[in-house]
Design a protein around this motif. Structure first.
Motif, PDB file in Angstrom:
ATOM      1  N   PRO A   1     -31.538  91.210 -21.341  1.00  0.00           N
ATOM      2  CA  PRO A   1     -32.254  91.112 -20.061  1.00  0.00           C
ATOM      3  C   PRO A   1     -32.303  92.479 -19.390  1.00  0.00           C
ATOM      4  O   PRO A   1     -31.405  93.296 -19.567  1.00  0.00           O
ATOM      5  N   ASN A   2     -33.377  92.719 -18.608  1.00  0.00           N
ATOM      6  CA  ASN A   2     -33.515  94.038 -17.980  1.00  0.00           C
ATOM      7  C   ASN A   2     -32.978  94.068 -16.555  1.00  0.00           C
ATOM      8  O   ASN A   2     -33.040  95.082 -15.880  1.00  0.00           O
ATOM      9  N   SER A   3     -32.463  92.911 -16.076  1.00  0.00           N
ATOM     10  CA  SER A   3     -31.917  92.860 -14.718  1.00  0.00           C
ATOM     11  C   SER A   3     -30.918  91.709 -14.620  1.00  0.00           C
ATOM     12  O   SER A   3     -30.929  90.785 -15.444  1.00  0.00           O
ATOM     13  N   VAL A   4     -30.072  91.781 -13.599  1.00  0.00           N
ATOM     14  CA  VAL A   4     -29.097  90.709 -13.358  1.00  0.00           C
ATOM     15  C   VAL A   4     -29.850  89.409 -13.040  1.00  0.00           C
ATOM     16  O   VAL A   4     -29.428  88.323 -13.449  1.00  0.00           O
ATOM     17  N   TYR A   5     -30.991  89.526 -12.342  1.00  0.00           N
ATOM     18  CA  TYR A   5     -31.779  88.328 -12.010  1.00  0.00           C
ATOM     19  C   TYR A   5     -32.188  87.580 -13.270  1.00  0.00           C
ATOM     20  O   TYR A   5     -32.021  86.362 -13.383  1.00  0.00           O
ATOM     21  N   VAL A   6     -32.751  88.300 -14.252  1.00  0.00           N
ATOM     22  CA  VAL A   6     -33.206  87.658 -15.492  1.00  0.00           C
ATOM     23  C   VAL A   6     -32.016  87.089 -16.267  1.00  0.00           C
ATOM     24  O   VAL A   6     -32.067  85.966 -16.764  1.00  0.00           O
TER      25      VAL A   6
ATOM     26  N   ASP B   1     -29.209  86.038 -15.143  1.00  0.00           N
ATOM     27  CA  ASP B   1     -28.663  84.880 -14.432  1.00  0.00           C
ATOM     28  C   ASP B   1     -29.610  83.688 -14.504  1.00  0.00           C
ATOM     29  O   ASP B   1     -29.182  82.541 -14.507  1.00  0.00           O
ATOM     30  N   PHE B   2     -30.922  83.957 -14.580  1.00  0.00           N
ATOM     31  CA  PHE B   2     -31.900  82.862 -14.579  1.00  0.00           C
ATOM     32  C   PHE B   2     -31.985  82.172 -15.934  1.00  0.00           C
ATOM     33  O   PHE B   2     -32.222  80.976 -16.031  1.00  0.00           O
ATOM     34  N   ILE B   3     -31.798  82.951 -17.006  1.00  0.00           N
ATOM     35  CA  ILE B   3     -31.932  82.401 -18.356  1.00  0.00           C
ATOM     36  C   ILE B   3     -30.560  82.029 -18.905  1.00  0.00           C
ATOM     37  O   ILE B   3     -29.735  82.886 -19.188  1.00  0.00           O
ATOM     38  N   GLY B   4     -30.296  80.742 -19.043  1.00  0.00           N
ATOM     39  CA  GLY B   4     -29.060  80.279 -19.651  1.00  0.00           C
ATOM     40  C   GLY B   4     -27.836  80.519 -18.790  1.00  0.00           C
ATOM     41  O   GLY B   4     -27.928  80.887 -17.614  1.00  0.00           O
ATOM     42  N   ASP B   5     -26.663  80.323 -19.390  1.00  0.00           N
ATOM     43  CA  ASP B   5     -25.392  80.489 -18.701  1.00  0.00           C
ATOM     44  C   ASP B   5     -24.890  81.907 -18.943  1.00  0.00           C
ATOM     45  O   ASP B   5     -25.057  82.451 -20.035  1.00  0.00           O
ATOM     46  N   VAL B   6     -24.270  82.513 -17.929  1.00  0.00           N
ATOM     47  CA  VAL B   6     -23.845  83.904 -18.075  1.00  0.00           C
ATOM     48  C   VAL B   6     -22.639  84.185 -17.176  1.00  0.00           C
ATOM     49  O   VAL B   6     -22.471  83.572 -16.121  1.00  0.00           O
ATOM     50  N   ASN B   7     -21.781  85.085 -17.636  1.00  0.00           N
ATOM     51  CA  ASN B   7     -20.716  85.633 -16.802  1.00  0.00           C
ATOM     52  C   ASN B   7     -21.204  86.950 -16.218  1.00  0.00           C
ATOM     53  O   ASN B   7     -21.801  87.768 -16.926  1.00  0.00           O
ATOM     54  N   ILE B   8     -20.948  87.163 -14.925  1.00  0.00           N
ATOM     55  CA  ILE B   8     -21.351  88.411 -14.266  1.00  0.00           C
ATOM     56  C   ILE B   8     -20.118  89.032 -13.609  1.00  0.00           C
ATOM     57  O   ILE B   8     -19.470  88.398 -12.779  1.00  0.00           O
ATOM     58  N   VAL B   9     -19.809  90.264 -14.004  1.00  0.00           N
ATOM     59  CA  VAL B   9     -18.676  91.004 -13.437  1.00  0.00           C
ATOM     60  C   VAL B   9     -19.229  92.244 -12.753  1.00  0.00           C
ATOM     61  O   VAL B   9     -19.906  93.054 -13.393  1.00  0.00           O
ATOM     62  N   THR B  10     -18.975  92.400 -11.457  1.00  0.00           N
ATOM     63  CA  THR B  10     -19.517  93.549 -10.728  1.00  0.00           C
ATOM     64  C   THR B  10     -18.493  94.685 -10.673  1.00  0.00           C
ATOM     65  O   THR B  10     -17.280  94.454 -10.675  1.00  0.00           O
ATOM     66  N   GLY B  11     -19.008  95.909 -10.624  1.00  0.00           N
ATOM     67  CA  GLY B  11     -18.129  97.075 -10.571  1.00  0.00           C
ATOM     68  C   GLY B  11     -18.932  98.351 -10.455  1.00  0.00           C
ATOM     69  O   GLY B  11     -20.009  98.368  -9.855  1.00  0.00           O
ATOM     70  N   THR B  12     -18.421  99.422 -11.069  1.00  0.00           N
ATOM     71  CA  THR B  12     -19.084 100.732 -11.044  1.00  0.00           C
ATOM     72  C   THR B  12     -19.195 101.263 -12.462  1.00  0.00           C
ATOM     73  O   THR B  12     -18.228 101.195 -13.231  1.00  0.00           O
ATOM     74  N   ALA B  13     -20.375 101.771 -12.810  1.00  0.00           N
ATOM     75  CA  ALA B  13     -20.570 102.379 -14.134  1.00  0.00           C
ATOM     76  C   ALA B  13     -19.926 103.754 -14.127  1.00  0.00           C
ATOM     77  O   ALA B  13     -20.482 104.710 -13.597  1.00  0.00           O
ATOM     78  N   THR B  14     -18.723 103.843 -14.669  1.00  0.00           N
ATOM     79  CA  THR B  14     -17.967 105.106 -14.596  1.00  0.00           C
ATOM     80  C   THR B  14     -18.284 106.063 -15.729  1.00  0.00           C
ATOM     81  O   THR B  14     -18.197 107.271 -15.581  1.00  0.00           O
ATOM     82  N   THR B  15     -18.649 105.521 -16.895  1.00  0.00           N
ATOM     83  CA  THR B  15     -19.015 106.372 -18.026  1.00  0.00           C
ATOM     84  C   THR B  15     -20.266 105.798 -18.668  1.00  0.00           C
ATOM     85  O   THR B  15     -20.279 104.641 -19.085  1.00  0.00           O
ATOM     86  N   VAL B  16     -21.322 106.614 -18.723  1.00  0.00           N
ATOM     87  CA  VAL B  16     -22.560 106.199 -19.400  1.00  0.00           C
ATOM     88  C   VAL B  16     -22.787 107.183 -20.532  1.00  0.00           C
ATOM     89  O   VAL B  16     -23.064 108.359 -20.303  1.00  0.00           O
ATOM     90  N   ASP B  17     -22.647 106.701 -21.779  1.00  0.00           N
ATOM     91  CA  ASP B  17     -22.745 107.578 -22.941  1.00  0.00           C
ATOM     92  C   ASP B  17     -23.714 106.952 -23.948  1.00  0.00           C
ATOM     93  O   ASP B  17     -23.317 106.184 -24.815  1.00  0.00           O
TER      94      ASP B  17
ATOM     95  N   ARG C   1     -27.941  97.668 -14.012  1.00  0.00           N
ATOM     96  CA  ARG C   1     -27.942  98.207 -12.642  1.00  0.00           C
ATOM     97  C   ARG C   1     -28.029  97.058 -11.636  1.00  0.00           C
ATOM     98  O   ARG C   1     -28.789  96.114 -11.815  1.00  0.00           O
ATOM     99  N   ASP C   2     -27.270  97.160 -10.560  1.00  0.00           N
ATOM    100  CA  ASP C   2     -27.313  96.122  -9.519  1.00  0.00           C
ATOM    101  C   ASP C   2     -28.615  96.195  -8.731  1.00  0.00           C
ATOM    102  O   ASP C   2     -29.171  97.269  -8.534  1.00  0.00           O
TER     103      ASP C   2
END
Length: 376
Positions: free
Chosen positions: A241-246, A248-264, A375-376
Motif C-alpha cells: 500500500p502507498n499510504s496508511v489509509y490504503v 488500513d482500508f484493505i484487510g486487517d493490519v497492525n499499525i505501529v507509529t514512530g519515527t523513521a530513524t534510518t532510511v537506507d 509516511r504518516d
C-alpha cells in the motif's frame, strides 16, 4: 499438454489504448466537491473496481460514466469519444443496479429481451440472443418463470443477462451483490468473473466490500473524499500500500507509529518505543529520515511462539484475546507499552492441541521484508 499463461496487464503497455479516460475530472454539487481532479485510464476487458467507504465519490464517478451526471470540469472519453453532452441512452454502456429493477409481470426471458425490442436488432434475431444470454447465466430452465418465482441469486443473473444482451462495450455494476447472503455472494463473484471473461466486456464495479474487490478485480481504485488514493492490482494494494489509509482500508493490519530513524534504500528502521529495538521494515512511499512514520504489517505475517525466536524483529507480550474463526485464529497480544499486535495462524491442528491460551506470555516475530514503513 502444457499451455503458457499470458498475463493480462494492458496498463503496463504504453501502446495500449484505454477504453475509458478521465482527464482532470472534477464534479461539484454546489459547494461540495464529490470528485476532485481525477485522472484515470481503464482498459478493454478489465474488471475494474471502484472501492471506498460511503461518500467517497465512487458512485458519482460511475454515474458520470453512465451519463447520469455531467462533469463540472475535465474530460471523460469512452472508446476515444468525448462523452460531454451525450445522454445515457446514446452510450455503448449499460448499468446494473443493486435492486436489479426487473419487471415483475414479465418472464425471465422477456426481461432479458426487453431492451432488445427497443434496439435496432432485427426481430428475427432477438430470440437467438435471449437464448444465448440464458445459456451464459445458466438459466435456460427458468426462462418462463417470473422474477418472484426464482431466488435472489437467480434474479441477479437475470439482471446481468439483460444488461449484457445488447453487447455493451462497458458494463457498470453498482453494488451488484449487496442483496445476497455471504455464501451466495462469494459463489456469484466467481460466476461474474467467468461471465466477464467469456464475453470480454469491460466491467466497472462499485463496492465498499474489500474482499469482493480483491476477488473479482484486475485492478482496484481505492477512493477517499473524491480522490484516488491508489490504483493498482489487488496483490500490490494488499502487499505494498502507498499510504496508511490504503493499508488500513484493505484487510486487517497492525499499525505501529514512530519515527523513521534510518532510511537506507529499500530498508527503513522505525523507532517506536523507549527501551525497545527499532522495527526493521521495507521502505514505503515518501518516507523521509527523521520524520513521523508508521510500520504496517498484516497479522498473518506475524509469528507467535512461547519461546524466544531467532529473529531481527521480535517483541514480547501477553495474550489478551483470541478470536477463533474456524480455519484460523487471531491472537491479540498486548505489549508492555500498551500497544496491541495481532498475529494470525492457520488452525491446521485441533483447537484442543493448541499450546497458547489467554494471558500466556508470548513472543511475536516477523522478517525484515514482512511489513512496510509508510509516511504518516
Amino acid at each position: 499438454m502444457s499451455s503458457a499463461t499470458v498475463e493480462f496487464s494492458p496498463w503496463t503497455d504504453p501502446d495500449t489504448t484505454p477504453l475509458i479516460s478521465f482527464e482532470g475530472v472534477t464534479k461539484r454539487f454546489g459547494n461540495f466537491t464529490a470528485i476532485d481532479n481525477i485522472n484515470l485510464n481503464i482498459y478493454p476487458r478489465e474488471f475494474f473496481a471502484l472501492l471506498g467507504p460511503s461518500g467517497c465519490g465512487k458512485t458519482t464517478l460511475m454515474r458520470m460514466l453512465g451519463g447520469f451526471e455531467e462533469a463540472t470540469e475535465g474530460t471523460i472519453t469512452i472508446d476515444g469519444q468525448d462523452m460531454a453532452g451525450i445522454p445515457a441512452n446514446k452510450r455503448a454502456v449499460n448499468m446494473m443496479f443493486q435492486s436489479y429493477a426487473l419487471f415483475p409481470h414479465l418472464t425471465v426471458a422477456d426481461n432479458i429481451a426487453f431492451g432488445l425490442h427497443r434496439s435496432p436488432m432485427p426481430k428475427s434475431e432477438i430470440q437467438g440472443r435471449v437464448d444465448e444470454m440464458l445459456r451464459l447465466v445458466q438459466l435456460q430452465k427458468f426462462a418462463k418463470r417470473k422474477p418472484h418465482q426464482i431466488s435472489g441469486g437467480q434474479r441477479q443473473r437475470v439482471a446481468l443477462a439483460r444488461a449484457l444482451a445488447k453487447a455493451p462495450k462497458l458494463l457498470l455494476l453498482d453494488e451488484p451483490l449487496g442483496a445476497l447472503d455471504k455464501k451466495l455472494r462469494q459463489e456469484t463473484q466467481f460466476e461474474l468473473m467467468d461471465i466477464q471473461e467469456t464475453t470480454g466486456t469491460t466491467f466497472v464495479i462499485v463496492t465498499h466490500d474489500q474482499e469482493e474487490a480483491m476477488t473479482v478485480a484486475s485492478r482496484i481504485a481505492v477512493m477517499d473524499n473524491g480522490l484516488l488514493k491508489q490504483v493498482d492490482t489487488p496483490d500490490r494494494i494488499y502487499e505494498t500500500p502507498n499510504s496508511v489509509y490504503v493499508a488500513d482500508f484493505i484487510g486487517d493490519v497492525n499499525i505501529v507509529t514512530g519515527t523513521a530513524t534510518t532510511v537506507d534504500g529499500d530498508a527503513t528502521q522505525l523507532t517506536w518505543a523507549e527501551g525497545v529495538a527499532p522495527i526493521k521494515g521495507m521502505t514505503g512511499a515518501q518516507v523521509t529520515q527523521g520524520e513521523p512514520a508508521s510500520f504496517v504489517i498484516r497479522p498473518e505475517k506475524v509469528s507467535i511462539n512461547k519461546s524466544e525466536p531467532e529473529a531481527s524483529n521480535k517483541v514480547q507480550g501477553q495474550v489478551l484475546d483470541i478470536a477463533y474463526l474456524g480455519n484460523m485464529s487471531t491472537y491479540h497480544v498486548e505489549l508492555p507499552n500498551g500497544q496491541i499486535i495481532k498475529s494470525q495462524t492457520a488452525n491446521n491442528r485441533r483447537i484442543a492441541r493448541r499450546d497458547i491460551t489467554w494471558e500466556d506470555t508470548v513472543w511475536l516475530s516477523w522478517t525484515e521484508t514482512a511489513g512496510i514503513v509508510l509516511r504518516d
